[in-house]
Design an enzyme around this catalytic site. Structure first.
Site, short mmCIF file in Angstrom:
data_model
loop_
_atom_site.label_atom_id
_atom_site.label_comp_id
_atom_site.label_asym_id
_atom_site.label_seq_id
_atom_site.Cartn_x
_atom_site.Cartn_y
_atom_site.Cartn_z
N ASN A 1 0.99 -1.60 -0.03
CA ASN A 1 -0.15 0.12 -0.01
C ASN A 1 0.95 1.18 0.03
OD1 ASN A 1 -1.89 1.40 0.05
ND2 ASN A 1 -3.34 1.11 2.33
N HIS B 1 -12.50 2.80 -0.18
CA HIS B 1 -12.41 2.16 1.04
C HIS B 1 -13.51 0.65 0.68
CE1 HIS B 1 -12.50 5.90 4.47
NE2 HIS B 1 -10.98 5.19 4.11
N ASN C 1 -8.77 6.75 9.83
CA ASN C 1 -8.13 8.51 10.32
C ASN C 1 -9.55 9.44 8.58
OD1 ASN C 1 -7.02 10.20 10.52
ND2 ASN C 1 -5.41 9.10 10.67
N ARG D 1 -2.43 -1.92 -3.65
CA ARG D 1 -3.61 -1.47 -3.64
C ARG D 1 -3.69 -0.37 -4.23
NH1 ARG D 1 -5.38 3.01 1.22
NH2 ARG D 1 -7.50 3.59 0.50
N ARG E 1 -10.37 15.45 7.50
CA ARG E 1 -10.99 15.78 6.18
C ARG E 1 -12.35 16.51 7.01
NH1 ARG E 1 -10.08 10.38 3.13
NH2 ARG E 1 -8.29 10.11 4.35
N GLU F 1 -8.07 -5.30 5.10
CA GLU F 1 -7.85 -4.47 3.40
C GLU F 1 -6.64 -5.75 2.75
OE1 GLU F 1 -7.87 -0.71 5.00
OE2 GLU F 1 -8.48 -0.01 2.91
#
Ligand code: AMP
Length: 399
Positions: free
Chosen positions: A9, A180, A211, A91, A241, A384
């Site tokens: 990732n 996601h 997060n 990913r 965010r 994941e």
């Protein structure tokens, strides 16, 4: 064929990796490369069984980081070129309208992922660098891209269309893509498995609260809506965010506060959300501040919960019914308070939480609703890396 998969990732200045068995989920080694390209603070932490190696020193680029990490594999007795890795799974954040399946990486695929950087300028370029570096370092091992947007590709047109000038939107790929997806897909299937039902029989609402945070509405295994949009900024309140904002705020601020485009990007990606409201972005620190009576932290928490509930209501109506509500990721798996407050006062909708079950932490999937409640509320740890490893292994095995 071996079921060992190396999962990567790659972020703009970091790489997370894991070497694991796709079938048993057993992790042989994992690590994190940080502060790539920065003059100070470069660091690699590599873990293999009970051994932990740390490398400190500037890391020039992703290739140098991976080369060093591969050396650390060797120091713990693993030579990635000979141990029998069946695939490298990457990913990749944005698949645009092009990729919605795990995809075997070719020159053409790399070029297209690179072209899609216009949609994800903060993410796809790093994914491309990671892919190119591994292709050089492990040239004989097939590589597979697994896209964060893929699970949401079948959202109905009404859910994915923004109400702006249609020609402009079409010319620039402006639509909701969602992110996601690997996590939403994985936990929704785990929930069905846990309940002993086919995923096609269940309508689910999933909250991935880390997060970054997003929710999705999943009808019979197919995602019909999600909170993140064309970019990962939309929807729920996140660590740094803001989630949903009146679009008029940005031009106003650019005028009134003299912000330029770079300042707006910085504000939206790094200085908003929980951090913007409270000064901290880590949920544990937020809870500490609230316990100490900090009013700004309490407001941040209340805004966070309010947004969750707004989407819960929206998705209940979109689905028309719900069988399971799933909480996952750092906050979703670990904060009983968030789960309780998100679902408080909804017994009229068949949604209840058992306080003891909610407070009791056990590994693996668990139910936190009472057995008598019509809606099963679950905590499902996301994974994941495992989902990417399985997708990559399946694709390479089928080839
Ligand atoms: P993730 O992005 O999934 O790694 O999640 C990171 C977020 O999970 C951070 O905001 C952490 O503070 C939060 N988190 C991790 N552990 C806990 C915990 N025990 N209680 C509350 N929040 C947690």
């Amino acid at each position: 064929m071996s079921d060992l998969v190396l999962v990567l990732n790659c972020g703009s200045s970091s790489i997370k990796y894991q070497l694991l068995h796709a079938d048993s989920a057993e992790v042989l080694a994992s690590g994190l490369v940080e502060k790539i390209g920065e003059a100070h603070g470069g660091r690699i932490v590599h873990e293999c069984g009970d051994r932990k190696l740390v490398h400190e020193g500037a890391i020039a680029d992703h290739r140098a980081g991976l080369r060093q990490a591969f050396e650390m594999f060797r120091e713990t007795g693993i030579d990635l070129t000979t141990i029998g890795v069946s695939a490298v799974g990457h990913r990749v954040v944005h698949g645009g309208e092009v990729f919605w399946q795990p995809t075997l990486i070719t020159d053409e695929v790399v070029r297209t992922i690179d072209e899609l950087s216009v949609l994800a300028p903060l993410h796809n370029p790093a994914n491309v660098i990671g892919i190119e570096s591994t292709r050089e370092l492990l040239p004989d091992i097939p590589e597979v891209a697994v896209f964060d947007t893929a699970f949401f590709h079948a959202m109905p047109e009404a859910a994915r269309t923004y109400a702006i000038d249609a020609k402009l939107a079409a010319a620039h790929g402006v639509r909701k893509y969602g992110f996601h997806g690997t996590s939403h897909h994985y936990v929704s299937e785990r929930a069905a498995q846990f309940l002993g039902k086919p995923v096609s029989d269940l309508d689910q609402i999933v909250f991935h609260l880390g997060n970054g945070a997003s929710a999705s509405a999943i009808a019979g295994g197919v995602a019909v809506d999600t909170t993140m949009g064309m970019t990962p900024l939309e929807g729920l309140v996140m660590g740094t965010r803001p989630g949903d904002l009146d679009p008029g705020i940005m031009p106003q601020l650019m005028n009134a506060a003299g912000l330029d485009l770079a300042a707006v990007e910085q504000l939206l990606n790094r200085e908003s959300g929980i951090k913007g409201l409270s000064g901290v972005n880590d949920f544990r620190e937020l809870q500490q501040l609230i316990d100490n009576g900090d009013a700004a932290a309490k407001l941040a928490y209340d805004v966070y919960i309010h947004r969750l509930r707004r989407y819960l209501g929206a998705y209940l109506v979109e689905l028309g019914r719900v069988d399971t509500i799933v909480f996952t990721a750092g906050v979703g798996e670990n904060s009983p308070a968030v789960r309780a407050d998100a679902l408080a006062g909804l017994s009229g909708f068949g949604i209840e939480i058992d306080p003891d079950r909610n407070a009791t932490r056990t590994p693996g999937v668990r139910v936190i609703s009472p057995d008598t409640a019509p809606v099963a509320v679950l905590v499902v740890p996301t994974n994941e890396e495992l989902a990417i490893a399985r997708a990559a292994h399946r694709l390479v095995g089928a080839g």
